[in-house]
Each structure stands twice: as structure tokens, then as C-alpha cells.
Scaffold this motif. Structure first.
Motif, mmCIF file in Angstrom:
data_model
loop_
_atom_site.group_PDB
_atom_site.id
_atom_site.type_symbol
_atom_site.label_atom_id
_atom_site.label_comp_id
_atom_site.label_asym_id
_atom_site.label_seq_id
_atom_site.Cartn_x
_atom_site.Cartn_y
_atom_site.Cartn_z
ATOM 1 N N LEU A 623 0.826 -1.210 0.000
ATOM 2 C CA LEU A 623 0.000 0.000 0.000
ATOM 3 C C LEU A 623 0.863 1.264 0.000
ATOM 4 C CD1 LEU A 623 -2.701 -1.088 2.580
ATOM 5 C CD2 LEU A 623 -2.714 -1.329 0.095
ATOM 6 N N PRO A 624 0.306 2.354 -0.491
ATOM 7 C CA PRO A 624 1.039 3.624 -0.450
ATOM 8 C C PRO A 624 1.332 4.041 0.994
ATOM 9 C CG PRO A 624 -0.854 3.753 -1.935
ATOM 10 C CD PRO A 624 -0.996 2.476 -1.180
ATOM 11 N N VAL A 625 2.362 4.862 1.152
ATOM 12 C CA VAL A 625 2.736 5.368 2.478
ATOM 13 C C VAL A 625 1.574 6.167 3.049
ATOM 14 C CG1 VAL A 625 4.337 6.846 3.740
ATOM 15 C CG2 VAL A 625 5.175 5.404 1.859
ATOM 16 N N GLY A 626 1.304 5.950 4.347
ATOM 17 C CA GLY A 626 0.272 6.715 5.034
ATOM 18 C C GLY A 626 -1.078 6.031 5.085
ATOM 19 N N ILE A 627 -1.245 4.931 4.382
ATOM 20 C CA ILE A 627 -2.523 4.208 4.423
ATOM 21 C C ILE A 627 -2.359 2.986 5.317
ATOM 22 C CG2 ILE A 627 -4.198 2.900 3.065
ATOM 23 C CD1 ILE A 627 -3.734 4.746 0.782
ATOM 24 N N HIS A 628 -3.070 2.974 6.429
ATOM 25 C CA HIS A 628 -2.963 1.879 7.385
ATOM 26 C C HIS A 628 -4.308 1.231 7.663
ATOM 27 C CE1 HIS A 628 1.189 2.952 8.003
ATOM 28 N NE2 HIS A 628 0.827 4.209 8.238
ATOM 29 N N LYS A 629 -5.405 1.830 7.198
ATOM 30 C CA LYS A 629 -6.710 1.215 7.311
ATOM 31 C C LYS A 629 -7.371 1.292 5.937
ATOM 32 C CE LYS A 629 -10.961 1.035 10.012
ATOM 33 N NZ LYS A 629 -11.763 1.640 11.121
ATOM 34 N N ALA A 630 -7.814 0.151 5.449
ATOM 35 C CA ALA A 630 -8.322 0.111 4.082
ATOM 36 C C ALA A 630 -9.463 -0.874 3.981
ATOM 37 C CB ALA A 630 -7.194 -0.265 3.113
ATOM 38 N N GLY A 631 -10.226 -0.713 2.921
ATOM 39 C CA GLY A 631 -11.283 -1.652 2.600
ATOM 40 C C GLY A 631 -10.891 -2.491 1.397
ATOM 41 N N LEU A 632 -11.329 -3.732 1.397
ATOM 42 C CA LEU A 632 -10.990 -4.677 0.342
ATOM 43 C C LEU A 632 -12.273 -5.172 -0.312
ATOM 44 C CD1 LEU A 632 -9.043 -6.717 -1.118
ATOM 45 C CD2 LEU A 632 -9.479 -8.262 0.803
ATOM 46 N N VAL A 633 -12.320 -5.174 -1.632
ATOM 47 C CA VAL A 633 -13.454 -5.716 -2.376
ATOM 48 C C VAL A 633 -12.916 -6.700 -3.405
ATOM 49 C CG1 VAL A 633 -15.454 -5.225 -3.831
ATOM 50 C CG2 VAL A 633 -14.718 -3.550 -2.104
ATOM 51 N N LEU A 634 -13.307 -7.977 -3.282
ATOM 52 C CA LEU A 634 -12.941 -9.006 -4.249
ATOM 53 C C LEU A 634 -14.199 -9.452 -4.986
ATOM 54 C CD1 LEU A 634 -10.512 -11.301 -2.207
ATOM 55 C CD2 LEU A 634 -9.969 -9.279 -3.561
ATOM 56 N N ARG A 635 -14.180 -9.370 -6.305
ATOM 57 C CA ARG A 635 -15.298 -9.892 -7.091
ATOM 58 C C ARG A 635 -14.947 -11.328 -7.471
ATOM 59 N NH1 ARG A 635 -19.848 -8.220 -8.676
ATOM 60 N NH2 ARG A 635 -20.914 -8.931 -10.564
ATOM 61 N N MET A 636 -15.782 -12.273 -6.997
ATOM 62 C CA MET A 636 -15.445 -13.688 -7.137
ATOM 63 C C MET A 636 -16.701 -14.516 -7.377
ATOM 64 S SD MET A 636 -12.642 -14.323 -4.101
ATOM 65 C CE MET A 636 -13.843 -14.094 -2.773
ATOM 66 N N HIS A 637 -16.470 -15.763 -7.761
ATOM 67 C CA HIS A 637 -17.496 -16.799 -7.675
ATOM 68 C C HIS A 637 -16.792 -18.115 -7.370
ATOM 69 C CE1 HIS A 637 -16.625 -17.147 -12.143
ATOM 70 N NE2 HIS A 637 -16.533 -18.412 -11.772
ATOM 71 N N SER A 638 -17.557 -19.068 -6.871
ATOM 72 C CA SER A 638 -16.992 -20.365 -6.530
ATOM 73 C C SER A 638 -17.084 -21.300 -7.731
ATOM 74 C CB SER A 638 -17.735 -20.963 -5.338
ATOM 75 O OG SER A 638 -19.054 -21.335 -5.725
ATOM 76 N N THR A 639 -16.664 -22.518 -7.552
ATOM 77 C CA THR A 639 -16.811 -23.532 -8.589
ATOM 78 C C THR A 639 -18.290 -23.818 -8.827
ATOM 79 O OG1 THR A 639 -16.432 -25.106 -6.788
ATOM 80 C CG2 THR A 639 -14.606 -24.697 -8.268
ATOM 81 N N PRO A 640 -18.681 -24.190 -10.039
ATOM 82 C CA PRO A 640 -20.097 -24.448 -10.327
ATOM 83 C C PRO A 640 -20.683 -25.522 -9.406
ATOM 84 C CG PRO A 640 -18.834 -24.350 -12.357
ATOM 85 C CD PRO A 640 -17.840 -24.319 -11.233
ATOM 86 N N SER A 641 -21.841 -25.201 -8.830
ATOM 87 C CA SER A 641 -22.595 -26.133 -7.970
ATOM 88 C C SER A 641 -21.867 -26.485 -6.676
ATOM 89 C CB SER A 641 -22.922 -27.434 -8.725
ATOM 90 O OG SER A 641 -23.620 -27.157 -9.922
ATOM 91 N N THR A 642 -20.736 -25.802 -6.395
ATOM 92 C CA THR A 642 -19.985 -26.109 -5.172
ATOM 93 C C THR A 642 -19.628 -24.823 -4.454
ATOM 94 O OG1 THR A 642 -19.004 -27.988 -6.345
ATOM 95 C CG2 THR A 642 -18.053 -27.421 -4.206
ATOM 96 N N PRO A 643 -20.509 -24.298 -3.613
ATOM 97 C CA PRO A 643 -20.160 -23.106 -2.813
ATOM 98 C C PRO A 643 -18.942 -23.386 -1.939
ATOM 99 C CG PRO A 643 -22.512 -23.561 -2.720
ATOM 100 C CD PRO A 643 -21.877 -24.758 -3.353
ATOM 101 N N GLN A 644 -18.199 -22.347 -1.657
ATOM 102 C CA GLN A 644 -16.974 -22.494 -0.870
ATOM 103 C C GLN A 644 -17.030 -21.595 0.365
ATOM 104 O OE1 GLN A 644 -14.698 -24.678 -1.601
ATOM 105 N NE2 GLN A 644 -15.131 -25.174 -3.752
ATOM 106 N N HIS A 645 -16.722 -22.202 1.509
ATOM 107 C CA HIS A 645 -16.549 -21.404 2.728
ATOM 108 C C HIS A 645 -15.084 -20.996 2.805
ATOM 109 C CE1 HIS A 645 -17.380 -19.886 6.728
ATOM 110 N NE2 HIS A 645 -16.263 -20.480 7.140
ATOM 111 N N VAL A 646 -14.859 -19.685 2.993
ATOM 112 C CA VAL A 646 -13.504 -19.144 2.917
ATOM 113 C C VAL A 646 -13.182 -18.382 4.198
ATOM 114 C CG1 VAL A 646 -11.944 -17.630 1.636
ATOM 115 C CG2 VAL A 646 -13.711 -18.920 0.410
ATOM 116 N N ARG A 647 -12.081 -18.776 4.840
ATOM 117 C CA ARG A 647 -11.536 -18.017 5.960
ATOM 118 C C ARG A 647 -10.499 -17.039 5.410
ATOM 119 N NH1 ARG A 647 -8.443 -20.803 9.461
ATOM 120 N NH2 ARG A 647 -8.859 -19.363 11.181
#
Length: 712
Positions: A623-647
Motif C-alpha cells: 500500500l502507499p505510504v500513510g494508508i494503514h486502514k483500508a477496505g478490500l473488495v474481491l469480485r469472485m465466484h466459486s466452482t459451479p454447484s460447489t459453494p466455498q466457505h472461505v476463511r
């Protein structure tokens, strides 16, 4: 000797000799035929392979595109330099600490064992791969003559035709890069023993020799063993279906069963079993048009291989028979006597016919194509098919039987003109394979080229170190395997231990362990080589966590202990690029400009995005200098017909959990970094990655894009 046929000068000469009753004895004829084929084979071997390489000289350079060949040599180099130990075939310095079985590097264990016995007498022979190739080039025509004579055709010209056709068989000479699979003379020998074992009144000797050959072939290559096993199994089956006499069939049945048991025992003792295939059955298959489509033909140079590449992996099923063989087969099929001979096959050799049918079906796999026309597409798999991932090779015995049967049938279907046809076939086969043979010879000559400046510099860089660590290991990420092979080869030349190896199969002992990829204290004899898109990140970690020092050369980063002088010729590693804020970053193919984000556990980016291919996948953000709190957005999908639980873990601490569905969606999280840190490693622990269809990867999440937003 039987006359070659009326109407030509050669026939008149034979008739003249016959009138004087000056005929050759069978033993004399046999001696001449085998001597000529041996001399011819030896000439071809010495013409193709430099004598220095046959004598065991090691190549000075790693050629691009010859990774399999170098893999075989590496296995033998380590094996010949270590003492005798148990497990017998284990290279202890290769892929430490588990070691690597040289069966998994296709280093021809049977030859390696014989070389190791003789090594005290020939200490300068550090590899026998080229010696083995020369042996294959020598024995190929000899065993073709043996097979044809066993079939019942013992005249001189047909035998010479068989020798030339086999020596110039495209599927044989094209396979030079994978040395162990050039042992196709074993298939010809097995075919000959089959015909001798199934002759009326034959004793049990030939079938027991075939059983022994089948067992020993495991120590050459398991694929060849499967093919010889099919030929062996055909012998009792033919006898049962033809003679219906259990007393005649019993020795063949017992020999076949004994060979099967010995293979299981031998494989268990020598550590053959337990390796996992990377998948590919149905992909590396044979196109049904391949035997007749002149790919790599000198006579038809403009023919494109694309028409027999319906899956993208059917180059493994390259089976072109050659123009000479096709001429012989065409003439046979154009005659009524030839058709009648073919109709006798089910009665005389039903077992062999069934074995050929089974091998052809395995070669074509469950995704059968003729050119680009789908013939049969199914999810059914032959049991154990995944262990024969390159199933397209299984057609080789069928191809050789077509060649032998074509010669045998031609001599009976065309009693007047067969000598001319065979002479024309020999000329066509020789001309048709000229370019492949020239390419083979040049490929071998290139191995004798003096080391390049790059190779010398790399050898000098690695010379002071006895332990080489490569991260990520090939077991974790094999994308850069062609590049990494040069490091493995130099390590083998100096007999240094390495922590990874390029193998044909993966074992549980050498499986990817994420913990083994983490930085750890270095001693003065260890050199760490970082490759891949995240090497700058890993270099920072080695630097900060273990007080190591790193430098960059070419596409790799090299790290040593802080108290060891950094090798000459290394540049300072550049800092990792700063991730743009409030900007959506698309992970699709060429649009993906920040591939260092994909730290580990990801496949190659595709046109739409990128798949995870491991139970854990990590992302890296600087991250750029001075940024220590940020939000993350991931656009994803799981495998077909198999939802995934993600830690979701940030720098080892869980920050959230997601239930990722098969539909595209945005998944969000917030995170904070300490004031003195700008780098973040985001680990996604995926609950249930799966394989989809023929895809060998373990898929879990599809990442389409990501965005980091600044938060107050």
C-alpha cells in the motif's frame, strides 16, 4: 530362399540359382538378415548420436524444450554419484528431505542399476541416457526383423523392409525427447514372442520369456509395460479362443499371472506405487486420423498438425505411420487376397485383435475425435486411466502390428509385384522422415555446444553452495519449470542438494507444504533462488525476517545468509510496486497489470479472470505510504454447484469469513496495518476445492477483480 516374384530381373536371378539348386540354408539366411539389420541399426545410431555423448559426456547447456531429457539425466547423475542404499532407487539429494525415486524422473531404472554396477570401472560415465538412445536406435530394426520372422515371413527383402520401416517409424524417432519411451524395440520383441508363443505346438518357453520381458519393462517405463502387458495377455486369450484346450493354454495363463504378481511386488519394493498423476486423460489422447495424417512429413511439408489437434494435447498421440507403411497397407487393402487374410485374423489371433482394440480405445480416450469431428464424448473412464494421462501413446503396438501385418500380407496378396512395392515403400519411408531424423541429429549435436556465457555465469554463481533451495517448489507451482530446470541441472553437475524436482508423478512425501515455503535461517552453504511473479515479496521477507541479503539476475532473485558475500553479477532487487488505491484491478489475461498480487495458490490468468488451484490462495498488497486502514473488495465466484466457505487471514490473523457462491458477487472486508508496515499478505483458506471435468487443477475460487479503498 523363396523367389521374390516373376516379371523382374531379381526374380530371374533367383530362378537361375534355383535351377542349379544353390539355395541358402535357413541358418545362413537368418545370419544374413540379422547381421544386416544390426549393422543398419548401429549405423543409424552412430549417425544420430555423437560418440562423446554415448560415452557418458554431460551436456554443457540446458536446451529450451528438452526439459524431459534433462530431467532423465539429472536423475541418473545423482543416482550414479551416491552409494548403494535402501530404498534402492532413491536420489537422496534430490527433493530433500524426502528424496526422489528415479522412476519418477523416467531415468530408466533398469539401465541406471546396470550402470551403477559398472560405474567403478567407468567413473567418467555420468549419464547413460544417450547410450540408451543409441541402443534403441540399434535394436529397433533388429527386433522388427525378429517380429516379422516370428509372424512367418523369413525372406530377405521383407525383413529389410521391416527393418527400415521400424527404424524410420515417425512415432519412434519423434519421441527422442522422452528417452525412456524410445524403447519401442521392446514392443517389437514382445510382438515376436507373442507370435512364437501362439504357434500350434509351441512350447512354453516363448510365453515365459514374454512374461519376463513384461516384468522387466516396468524398470524401463510403466507405459511400455502396459503395452507389453496387453501383448502378453493376448497370448493366453488367443490360445483359449482358438484351441479351446486348457492343457495348451495353462502355461500361458500361469506365465501371465506370474508376471502380474511380480510387477506388483517389484513395484512395491522399488517404490513405484503411490504417485499421483497431474490429470490429463482425455486431453493427451490420440486423434483417430493421426496414423494417416502426415504431420512432420518431408513429403508433405505444408500439412498442418492443427487438424489432428482437437483437444490441444493430442500431440502426445502423434501416430503417423509414414508414407512407405501407408503404401504397403493401401496395396494390401486393394486386393481380394489381402481382404481374405484380414478376415482370418479373428480366427487365428482373436486375443491379439482384442488387445489392439483395447489399446486403441485407451489411446483415443473418452473424448474421441476424427480430425475435429467428435465421434464420442463421455465421462466414462477406464479404471486407472488417470495414471495413463498421456493415453495417446498406447496405440504404438497397434501401429507396429499394422506395419508387420502389411508386409506379411502384401507378400501373399501380390505375389508378382510385392518386391517393387516394398522397394518403393522403403524409399518413401526414408524420404518422408528425413526432416525428423535431421532434427534429431541436430538436437544431439547441440548438446555438445560449448557452454554459453549465461550458463558459465550461472554455474559460477551457484558454485560456492552445496544446498540449493528453490521457491516456490515445483510441487507448489510448476509454471516456470522450463526455466527452473537449468538451476536443477547445475545443482546436479556439482552434486548439490536441492529441495525440489520436476517429476512425472507427485508423491505424498514430496507434496506442496506451504510451511516449507516460509523464510528460515540460512547457513553459509545455502543459496535460495526465488522465481515467479511474487519473488520481490518473498525477497523482502527473507531480508527482513532472516537477515538475508538478496540480488536479482535475469528472471530470478538469489538470497544468501547475511554474513555470506553476495555473489557477483547480482543487481539490487527493485521494491515491489505500490498498489493503486480506489481503482478496480481486473485479473483477466492481458488486462492484468499487477500479477505480483497473486502471491501463491493461483493458476495463470485467463481471458475472464483467474482460478485458485490450491486449498490456500494468497494475495499480496503493497500500500502507499500513510494508508494503514483500508477496505478490500474481491469480485469472485466459486466452482459451479460447489459453494466455498472461505476463511480470510491478514498477515496470519483472521479478519473475516465468506460463503462464496457460484454466482459473481462482491466480497468485502476491512483491515488495518501497523504504522511501520505497508505490506499485507491476504490468505484465503478454501473449504472444498474440486476438479471439474478433465481439468487437472484443484479449483476453488474464481477471482475476477479486486479493489483497495482508503478508509478514515
Amino acid at each position: 530362399m523363396t523367389p521374390l516374384g516373376p516379371g523382374i530381373t531379381l526374380q530371374r536371378e533367383y530362378r537361375h540359382l534355383s535351377e542349379k539348386r544353390l539355395t541358402l540354408k535357413p541358418s545362413t539366411n537368418r545370419f544374413i538378415v540379422y547381421t544386416l539389420s544390426l549393422v543398419f541399426g548401429l549405423f543409424q545410431a552412430l549417425q544420430c548420436f555423437p560418440f562423446a555423448l554415448i560415452g557418458g559426456k554431460l551436456p554443457s547447456n540446458v536446451q529450451t524444450g528438452r526439459e524431459d531429457f534433462i530431467q532423465h539425466i539429472i536423475g541418473q547423475i545423482y543416482f550414479l554419484r551416491q552409494g548403494w542404499h535402501w530404498p534402492l532407487l532413491l536420489d537422496q539429494k534430490l527433493d530433500v528431505p524426502s528424496g526422489t525415486n528415479i522412476a519418477l524422473t523416467d531415468s530408466i531404472p533398469l539401465e541406471a542399476l546396470l550402470l551403477k554396477i559398472a560405474h567403478p570401472v567407468f567413473p567418467n560415465m555420468l549419464q547413460g541416457i544417450v547410450l540408451y538412445l543409441a541402443l534403441c536406435w540399434t535394436l529397433q530394426p533388429v527386433c522388427a526383423v525378429f517380429a516379422l520372422r516370428s509372424l512367418g515371413e523369413k525372406r530377405l527383402l521383407p525383413a529389410l523392409a521391416a527393418a527400415v520401416f521400424a527404424a524410420f517409424f515417425p512415432a519412434f524417432i519423434f519421441r527422442i525427447g522422452h528417452a525412456a519411451l524410445c524403447g519401442q524395440w521392446i514392443l517389437l520383441l514382445a510382438i515376436g514372442l507373442y507370435f512364437r508363443a501362439t504357434r500350434p505346438g509351441a512350447g512354453s518357453g516363448p510365453v515365459w520369456l514374454l512374461a519376463l520381458l513384461n516384468s522387466l519393462t516396468l524398470l524401463v517405463h510403466p507405459y511400455l509395460m502396459v503395452m507389453t502387458g496387453a501383448i502378453l495377455g493376448a497370448a493366453p486369450l488367443t490360445l483359449v479362443l482358438r484351441d479351446r484346450n486348457w492343457k495348451i493354454c495353462a502355461p500361458a495363463i500361469i506365465a501371465t499371472a506370474t508376471s502380474g504378481v511380480s510387477i506388483v511386488v517389484l513395484g512395491s519394493v522399488l517404490g513405484y506405487w503411490g504417485g499421483a498423476s497431474g490429470g490429463g486423460y482425455g486431453f493427451y489422447s490420440m486423434n483417430l486420423a493421426s496414423p494417416f495424417w502426415p504431420v512432420h512429413s518431408t513429403l508433405f511439408p505444408s500439412v498442418s498438425p492443427s487438424l489432428v489437434e482437437a483437444t490441444g494435447g493430442q500431440y502426445e498421440g502423434y501416430q503417423y505411420l509414414g508414407a512407405g507403411v501407408l503404401l504397403v497397407l493401401g496395396m494390401l487393402l486393394l486386393s481380394r487376397p489381402g481382404i481374405r487374410l484380414l478376415k482370418q485374423l479373428p480366427k487365428q489371433h482373436a486375443g491379439l485383435l482384442l488387445a489392439c482394440l483395447a489399446l486403441t480405445l485407451i489411446a483415443a480416450s473418452n473424448r474421441i475425435y476424427f480430425l475435429h469431428v467428435p465421434v464420442l464424448l463421455t465421462h466414462f473412464r477406464v479404471p486407472g486411466a488417470e495414471q495413463m494421462r498421456s493415453s495417446g501413446r498406447m496405440f504404438w503396438p497397434v501401429a507396429y502390428l499394422m506395419m508387420l501385418g502389411g508386409i506379411y500380407g502384401l507378400c501373399r496378396a501380390w505375389p508378382r509385384v510385392w518386391p517393387l512395392v516394398l522397394l518403393a515403400g522403403i524409399a518413401l519411408q526414408w524420404q518422408d522422415t528425413r526432416d525428423i531424423r535431421s532434427s534429431d541429429h541436430q538436437t544431439e549435436l547441440d548438446l555438445l555446444a560449448p557452454p554459453s556465457i549465461e550458463s558459465k555465469q550461472l554455474f559460477s554463481l551457484m558454485q560456492p553452495f552445496d544446498k540449493i533451495e528453490i521457491h516456490p517448489r515445483l510441487e507448489c507451482d510448476g509454471v516456470d519449470s522450463p526455466y527452473i530446470m537449468r538451476f536443477l541441472y547445475i545443482a546436479a553437475l556439482k552434486n548439490a542438494s536441492v529441495n525440489t524436482m520436476y517429476t512425472a508423478r507427485k508423491t505424498s512425501a514430496s507434496a506442496c507444504q506451504p510451511s516449507a515455503e516460509q523464510p528460515h535461517p540460512l547457513d553459509q552453504q545455502t543459496l535460495v533462488i526465488l522465481t515467479g511473479t511474487s519473488q520481490r515479496l518473498h525477497a523482502l521477507r527473507w531480508n527482513s525476517m532472516q537477515h538475508a541479503q538478496c540480488g536479482v539476475r535475469d528472471k530470478a532473485t538469489f538470497c544468501v545468509a547475511a554474513d555470506v558475500p553476495l555473489p557477483a553479477g547480482l543487481a539490487s532487487p527493485p521494491p515491489p510496486p505500490v498498489l493503486p488505491i480506489d481503482q478496480e484491478i481486473v485479473t483477466a489475461g492481458r488486462q492484468f497489470k499487477h500479477d505480483e498480487i497473486l502471491e501463491s495458490g493461483w493458476s495463470n490468468p485467463e481471458d475472464w479472470g483467474v482460478w485458485s488451484e490450491a486449498p490456500e490462495a494468497s494475495l499480496y498488497f503493497n500500500l502507499p505510504v500513510g494508508i494503514h486502514k483500508a477496505g478490500l473488495v474481491l469480485r469472485m465466484h466459486s466452482t459451479p454447484s460447489t459453494p466455498q466457505h472461505v476463511r480470510v487471514l491478514l498477515n496470519g490473523t483472521q479478519i473475516t469469513e465468506w460463503d462464496v457462491k457460484p454466482e459473481d458477487a462482491d466480497y468485502q472486508a476491512t483491515f488495518s496495518l501497523p504504522p511501520d508496515m505497508q505490506a499485507a499478505s491476504l490468505k484465503l483458506q478454501i473449504s472444498n476445492p474440486v476438479r471439474i471435468g478433465q481439468d487437472p487443477r484443484l479449483l476453488g475460487l474464481a477471482l475476477l477483480s479486486l479493489k483497495i479503498t482508503k478508509m478514515d
